[in-house]
Design a protein around this motif. Structure first.
Motif, PDB file in Angstrom:
ATOM      1  N   ALA A  44       5.168  12.032 -19.054  1.00 54.10           N
ATOM      2  CA  ALA A  44       4.049  10.945 -19.785  1.00 54.10           C
ATOM      3  C   ALA A  44       2.871  10.269 -19.498  1.00 54.10           C
ATOM      4  O   ALA A  44       1.686   9.684 -19.119  1.00 54.10           O
ATOM      5  N   GLU A  45       3.595   9.257 -18.162  1.00 55.81           N
ATOM      6  CA  GLU A  45       2.725   8.527 -17.162  1.00 55.81           C
ATOM      7  C   GLU A  45       2.224   9.662 -16.428  1.00 55.81           C
ATOM      8  O   GLU A  45       0.890   8.282 -15.780  1.00 55.81           O
ATOM      9  N   VAL A  46       2.233  10.144 -16.201  1.00 51.67           N
ATOM     10  CA  VAL A  46       1.324  11.021 -15.744  1.00 51.67           C
ATOM     11  C   VAL A  46       0.195  11.226 -16.218  1.00 51.67           C
ATOM     12  O   VAL A  46      -1.159  11.391 -15.513  1.00 51.67           O
ATOM     13  N   ILE A  47       0.120  12.018 -17.089  1.00 54.83           N
ATOM     14  CA  ILE A  47      -1.032  12.346 -17.658  1.00 54.83           C
ATOM     15  C   ILE A  47      -1.708  10.811 -18.275  1.00 54.83           C
ATOM     16  O   ILE A  47      -2.582  10.933 -18.175  1.00 54.83           O
ATOM     17  N   THR A  48      -1.066  10.210 -18.581  1.00 49.72           N
ATOM     18  CA  THR A  48      -1.675   8.821 -18.872  1.00 49.72           C
ATOM     19  C   THR A  48      -2.165   8.368 -17.845  1.00 49.72           C
ATOM     20  O   THR A  48      -3.604   7.648 -17.959  1.00 49.72           O
ATOM     21  N   THR A  49      -1.829   7.975 -16.985  1.00 42.57           N
ATOM     22  CA  THR A  49      -2.155   7.632 -15.287  1.00 42.57           C
ATOM     23  C   THR A  49      -3.466   8.422 -14.320  1.00 42.57           C
ATOM     24  O   THR A  49      -4.305   8.070 -14.166  1.00 42.57           O
ATOM     25  N   GLN A  50      -2.876   9.485 -14.108  1.00 37.64           N
ATOM     26  CA  GLN A  50      -3.967  11.308 -13.914  1.00 37.64           C
ATOM     27  C   GLN A  50      -4.884  11.426 -14.605  1.00 37.64           C
ATOM     28  O   GLN A  50      -6.102  12.868 -13.865  1.00 37.64           O
TER      29      GLN A  50
END
Length: 160
Positions: A37-43
């Protein structure tokens, strides 16, 4: 009397070890969902799709048994490393496991609440053998997307 006591202690030890292994499997799955989820949010979504769909990517672990997948709130699979054919249909709401459980519907219901666990039966990626699976669903904050990952029950006290 001593034999009963030894047997009781062995059972308790087995149950304690099983609970510890289960807790570790659950925690690991939750951590991977949050990382995805963090990858989707930040990248961005495209980077998330590429990384999650990659069989050699960062969201596959435990000798390929465990992995993350990505869906939207309309029941569409956006990325799956082992079953890319699941990204073809517009929705997976009509799909069911071997017992007839429409678990993709349950995934979206958990995602509407932000997170949750769903139990169903699914093939092991390494052997295609059908096993009980518990999957954690985690909604990507502020989006219509959610990630999921789970562990299989391979036997009494054995989780992967």
């Amino acid at each position: 009397m001593a034999k009963r006591w030894i047997l009781a202690m062995a059972v308790l030890l087995f149950l304690f070890q099983s609970a510890t292994v289960l807790a570790a499997a659950r925690d690991e799955v939750i951590d991977y969902c949050k990382m995805a989820a963090e990858v989707i949010t930040t990248q961005g979504l495209e980077t998330g799709i590429q990384q999650i769909a990659d069989r050699n990517g960062p969201f596959i672990w435990n000798q390929g048994v465990n992995y993350v997948f990505l869906m939207n709130m309309q029941g569409r699979m956006l990325a799956h490393p082992y079953k890319p054919q699941l990204t073809k249909p517009a929705t997976l709401f009509d799909y069911a496991d071997v017992d007839g459980k429409r678990f993709f519907v349950d995934f979206v219901e958990k995602a509407k609440r932000g997170r949750g666990w769903v139990k169903y039966k699914w093939p092991l990626p390494t052997t295609e053998e059908i096993k009980p699976k518990s999957t954690y669903i985690y909604r990507v904050p502020g989006t219509d997307y959610f990630v999921g990952s789970g562990f299989y029950v391979l036997g009494a006290g054995v989780y992967k």
